[in-house]
Design a protein around this motif. Structure first.
Motif, PDB file in Angstrom:
ATOM      1  N   PHE A  86       0.817  -1.210   0.000  1.00 30.22           N
ATOM      2  CA  PHE A  86       0.000   0.000   0.000  1.00 30.22           C
ATOM      3  C   PHE A  86       0.857   1.270   0.000  1.00 30.22           C
ATOM      4  CE2 PHE A  86      -2.948  -3.172   1.497  1.00 30.22           C
ATOM      5  CZ  PHE A  86      -4.169  -2.763   0.998  1.00 30.22           C
ATOM      6  N   GLU A  87       2.162   1.114   0.125  1.00 30.81           N
ATOM      7  CA  GLU A  87       3.054   2.281   0.214  1.00 30.81           C
ATOM      8  C   GLU A  87       3.706   2.607  -1.130  1.00 30.81           C
ATOM      9  OE1 GLU A  87       2.789   3.737   3.051  1.00 30.81           O
ATOM     10  OE2 GLU A  87       1.641   2.023   3.818  1.00 30.81           O
ATOM     11  N   ASN A  88       3.330   1.905  -2.190  1.00 32.99           N
ATOM     12  CA  ASN A  88       3.937   2.113  -3.498  1.00 32.99           C
ATOM     13  C   ASN A  88       3.518   3.490  -4.030  1.00 32.99           C
ATOM     14  OD1 ASN A  88       4.426   2.018  -6.400  1.00 32.99           O
ATOM     15  ND2 ASN A  88       4.789  -0.172  -6.115  1.00 32.99           N
ATOM     16  N   THR A  89       4.492   4.391  -4.187  1.00 35.09           N
ATOM     17  CA  THR A  89       4.159   5.756  -4.604  1.00 35.09           C
ATOM     18  C   THR A  89       3.826   5.846  -6.091  1.00 35.09           C
ATOM     19  OG1 THR A  89       6.529   6.192  -4.888  1.00 35.09           O
ATOM     20  CG2 THR A  89       5.545   6.808  -2.778  1.00 35.09           C
ATOM     21  N   ARG A  90       4.324   4.904  -6.878  1.00 33.15           N
ATOM     22  CA  ARG A  90       4.045   4.952  -8.317  1.00 33.15           C
ATOM     23  C   ARG A  90       2.655   4.398  -8.620  1.00 33.15           C
ATOM     24  NH1 ARG A  90       7.401   1.942 -13.221  1.00 33.15           N
ATOM     25  NH2 ARG A  90       6.339   3.024 -14.933  1.00 33.15           N
ATOM     26  N   PHE A  91       2.258   3.351  -7.897  1.00 33.54           N
ATOM     27  CA  PHE A  91       0.953   2.718  -8.129  1.00 33.54           C
ATOM     28  C   PHE A  91       0.159   2.674  -6.822  1.00 33.54           C
ATOM     29  CE2 PHE A  91       3.937   0.352 -11.034  1.00 33.54           C
ATOM     30  CZ  PHE A  91       3.568   1.037 -12.184  1.00 33.54           C
ATOM     31  N   PRO A  92      -0.253   3.821  -6.314  1.00 32.50           N
ATOM     32  CA  PRO A  92      -1.006   3.830  -5.055  1.00 32.50           C
ATOM     33  C   PRO A  92      -2.343   3.092  -5.218  1.00 32.50           C
ATOM     34  CG  PRO A  92      -1.142   5.960  -6.138  1.00 32.50           C
ATOM     35  CD  PRO A  92      -0.119   5.174  -6.888  1.00 32.50           C
ATOM     36  N   ILE A  93      -2.752   2.412  -4.187  1.00 30.55           N
ATOM     37  CA  ILE A  93      -3.999   1.647  -4.240  1.00 30.55           C
ATOM     38  C   ILE A  93      -5.135   2.541  -3.758  1.00 30.55           C
ATOM     39  CG2 ILE A  93      -5.241  -0.349  -3.332  1.00 30.55           C
ATOM     40  CD1 ILE A  93      -2.502  -1.777  -3.189  1.00 30.55           C
ATOM     41  N   TYR A  94      -5.977   2.964  -4.700  1.00 39.35           N
ATOM     42  CA  TYR A  94      -7.110   3.824  -4.377  1.00 39.35           C
ATOM     43  C   TYR A  94      -8.292   3.007  -3.840  1.00 39.35           C
ATOM     44  CZ  TYR A  94      -5.239   8.068  -6.579  1.00 39.35           C
ATOM     45  OH  TYR A  94      -4.499   9.181  -6.891  1.00 39.35           O
TER      46      TYR A  94
END
Length: 417
Positions: free
Chosen positions: A161-169
């Motif tokens: 959930f911390e991925n800045t490129r592919f944030p989980i909305y």
């Protein structure tokens, strides 16, 4: 032979000596009412529903290898009805209902697990798209729940959930979706068809289709000629090759789709999870292995194995979504030959040759469609009229350009679906 808990206990106590062969191994007869070319999931379910729903039992299923040796045994076992466009949505909705009653209908454990299918989204635009899809699914009579990022975290806490490129909305949860055991589905339909008198003929390759004055008369095989009033082609990635025997050029390309399974790990995933920023999907089997796949190999091929660059691409997506699985060993991989249609949707239709029928173009949707495909194809063969759930799966839509079913909106290239 029926299956029950009592039967399993009895055989366990008495040395497993009371089991009988699940189906016969007959020699081909000189003539049948219907010949089905292809002994995979779709062919076996077609034979089953021809016998069960229409009373047509003088049927032969011809398989060049062994039953269930093709795509039915080479997939990631996902079952879902989260389609958007009219024409597809009612078909897959019908298929899911058949899945839900399959074990009782066949008296066979297909290990159907409605664990839920969760499609993630990573932008406002993707959220809007899934809102539309969810509403379409509900209007069709199926289920859909829109989850926030916090709702997704409750379902699958181990993804990044911390991925800045592919944030989980958030995500769209289809709770009635899930997985089933692919081999068991083939075996259950084979057993059910055999019990109703259908001949399942293995190691019998079709080498030619006999046509006289525009009417099909039968087939030539590696075990001799067999006459038939009707011939039904349902051979997945080999569709173009078999149709060419009847002089038909199909708008089908065959591409390889790889799948992978890891070593067994402790319970990690309750759902099937699909990554919204890459064509990647993953679930966990009953044995603990992580089962996952991704994109096509992007070049036409009849090889039942994939290439290493695409394997690396799938592993990249896996690590992006779930870096926690990085040290899990991949035990094996396999490839299915996908019959890709230009609009990503199937074909179930009559041909211009009287008595010759066609079922192909399943792209990524083949396994989840097994029961409804067989049901609709059997209806078409028996009545020479399309079943209402498959009425838009016409072959001529590619010639006219009308009523194309571009489910993903990705255009008219085979490898984009």
């Amino acid at each position: 032979m029926g299956y029950s808990g009592f039967k399993i206990i009895k055989e366990g106590l008495f040395g497993q000596k009371g089991w009988k062969p699940v189906w016969r191994n007959p020699e081909p007869k000189p003539e049948y009412d219907v010949i089905i070319i292809g002994g995979g999931g779709h062919g076996l379910s077609t034979a089953y529903y021809l016998a069960k729903e229409h009373g047509i039992t003088n049927v032969a299923v011809l398989e060049k290898g062994y039953l269930g040796g093709g795509n039915i045994g080479r997939n990631t076992t996902i079952v879902r009805a989260n389609y958007f466009l009219p024409g597809n949505s009612e078909f897959y909705s019908h298929s899911l209902k058949l899945w839900e009653g399959m074990e009782q209908d066949l008296n066979y454990n297909t290990m159907m697990s409605q664990r839920g299918v969760l499609n993630l989204f990573h932008s406002d635009g993707q959220r809007d798209e899934f809102v539309r899809r969810g509403n379409a699914m509900i209007n069709q009579g199926d289920d859909a729940i829109l989850l926030s990022s916090e709702g997704v975290r409750e379902q699958v806490p181990f993804i990044d959930f911390e991925n800045t490129r592919f944030p989980i909305y958030g995500g769209l949860l289809h709770k009635r979706g899930g997985t089933a055991r692919h081999d068991a589905v083939a075996w259950g339909y084979a057993r059910g068809a055999d019990q109703r008198g259908v001949d399942l003929i293995q190691n019998c390759e079709v080498t030619a289709i006999d046509i006289e004055s525009g009417v099909v008369k039968g087939v030539q095989t590696s075990r001799g000629p067999i006459r038939a009033k009707k011939v039904a082609i349902v051979v997945a990635g080999r569709s173009s090759q078999v149709a060419a025997m009847a002089g038909i050029r199909l708008p089908i390309e065959s591409h390889v789709l790889q799948a992978f399974v890891s070593e067994g790990v402790k319970p990690l995933l309750n759902n099937v999870v699909s990554f919204g920023m890459g064509h990647f999907y993953i679930s966990q089997s009953d044995k603990g292995g992580l089962v996952f796949g991704g994109d096509l190999d992007f070049y036409a091929s009849y090889a039942a194995r994939g290439n290493l660059p695409m394997a690396e691409h799938v592993m990249d997506a896996a690590m992006t979504l779930m870096p926690a699985i990085g040290k899990a060993r991949v035990l094996r991989s396999w490839g299915g030959i996908m019959d890709m249609s230009p609009d990503g949707s199937p074909i179930i239709d009559k041909t211009d040759t009287d008595g010759l029928f066609l079922n192909c173009g399943w792209c990524y949707g083949g396994f989840k469609a097994v029961p409804a495909s067989g049901f609709a194809y059997a209806h078409l063969i028996a009545k020479k009229m399309p079943h209402k759930t498959a009425a838009k799966f016409r072959l001529d839509r590619f010639a006219t350009g009308q009523d194309l079913l571009d489910e993903e909106g990705t255009g008219s290239q085979h490898n984009l679906h």
